[in-house]
Structures are given as structure tokens and as C-alpha cells.
Design a protein around this motif. Structure first.
Motif, PDB file in Angstrom:
ATOM      1  N   SER A 186      -7.811  -6.133  -7.913  1.00 55.31           N
ATOM      2  CA  SER A 186      -7.675  -5.086  -6.899  1.00 55.31           C
ATOM      3  C   SER A 186      -8.731  -5.207  -5.808  1.00 55.31           C
ATOM      4  O   SER A 186      -8.426  -5.008  -4.627  1.00 55.31           O
ATOM      5  CB  SER A 186      -7.760  -3.697  -7.547  1.00 55.31           C
ATOM      6  N   VAL A 187      -9.960  -5.526  -6.194  1.00 50.88           N
ATOM      7  CA  VAL A 187     -11.017  -5.712  -5.197  1.00 50.88           C
ATOM      8  C   VAL A 187     -10.668  -6.904  -4.301  1.00 50.88           C
ATOM      9  O   VAL A 187     -10.846  -6.845  -3.076  1.00 50.88           O
ATOM     10  CB  VAL A 187     -12.391  -5.894  -5.862  1.00 50.88           C
ATOM     11  N   VAL A 217      -9.017   0.649  -4.623  1.00 53.10           N
ATOM     12  CA  VAL A 217      -8.992  -0.014  -5.931  1.00 53.10           C
ATOM     13  C   VAL A 217      -8.430   0.928  -6.990  1.00 53.10           C
ATOM     14  O   VAL A 217      -7.579   0.541  -7.793  1.00 53.10           O
ATOM     15  CB  VAL A 217     -10.402  -0.525  -6.308  1.00 53.10           C
TER      16      VAL A 217
END
Length: 155
Positions: free
Chosen positions: A46-47, A122
């Protein structure tokens, strides 16, 4: 003849009990480690999505990218964001993941709410794509509470 069959049956029960005791001792630790590894992998993914979106510089109104659009509107150059470090700390049923992003530009590093918006992205991405749950702002996965801390530094 009957005593040899009884002895064989008792030996088989003994061997099976040793196997089951071994499974009972090994499987829970394996499952816990597997959950922790999955959490770290999902957060990293996600990052990376957030960093790629900001580095690309193309705005979309799709969820959860809308959390990053205010940042993108304030960026006048490619921010060259990258993941500098990612560490995780597990204590009982809580996992804390600390992510440090780096950029060579001081103007990007000092953008207001950069880390907060990336964190919001995120969390939303984890809930939508990786089966995390968000209960009143508390993120959890596999019975574990997940805390995410993101910091942006110059370097």
C-alpha cells in the motif's frame, strides 16, 4: 496373536499422539508468524502504491487515491519519494509498522499533512484490498491491532 495386535495398536496410538502433540506445538507459532509477515507485506504494498501515485503525478478521483490528491495539487515537481526503511514491532496482539519515506526536496518534505494523508491512503487501501478491518479508527488484521507510522525525511 491377539497380544501382538493389541501391542501394535497401542504403539500406533502412541506414535499418533506424538505427531498430534507436535502439530499442536508448531502450528500456532507458524500461523502467528505468517500473519505478521502478511501484515508487513500488505502495508509495504500500500505504501508503494501511494509513493508511485505521487511520483507519477497523474490525478484521479478514484478511492482511495482521493486522500493523496490534496498533496498532488501542491507538488510542482516529481517528488522522487522512495521507501527508505520499513520496520515492524510485534507486542502480543499489536503490530506497529514504521515507514520512513525519503525525498531529495525540502519543499516536499515540509508539505503540510503529507505523512497523514499517506497514512490515511494506506489504511483505506488495506481495508479495501487486503481484508483489514477498521473499527472506529483501529485497524486490525487476523486478530491483531495494526498501527502504522509514516515519516517523510529529506535524503
Amino acid at each position: 496373536m491377539r497380544t501382538s495386535r493389541a501391542q501394535t495398536a497401542i504403539e500406533m496410538v502412541f506414535i499418533l499422539s506424538i505427531i498430534f502433540i507436535g502439530l499442536i506445538l508448531i502450528v500456532p507459532s507458524y500461523v502467528e508468524n505468517n500473519t505478521n509477515v502478511a501484515i508487513v507485506g500488505y502495508v509495504r504494498s500500500s505504501v508503494s502504491k501511494a509513493v508511485d501515485y505521487l511520483n507519477t503525478g497523474i490525478m484521479t478521483n478514484e478511492e482511495p487515491y482521493s486522500y493523496l490528491n490534496p498533496i498532488l495539487a501542491n507538488i510542482t515537481e516529481n517528488p522522487h519519494l522512495s521507501i527508505k526503511s520499513l520496520t515492524s514491532e510485534e507486542t502480543g496482539s499489536e503490530v506497529t509498522i514504521k515507514v520512513t519515506l525519503s525525498t531529495p526536496f525540502q519543499s516536499i518534505e515540509t508539505l503540510p499533512s503529507l505523512a497523514e494523508n499517506i497514512t490515511a491512503f494506506v489504511k483505506k487501501d488495506l481495508v479495501e484490498n487486503f481484508r483489514f478491518t477498521d473499527n472506529n479508527g483501529v485497524l486490525s488484521y487476523g486478530g491483531k491491532t495494526v498501527n502504522i507510522e509514516i515519516d517523510v525525511v529529506r535524503g
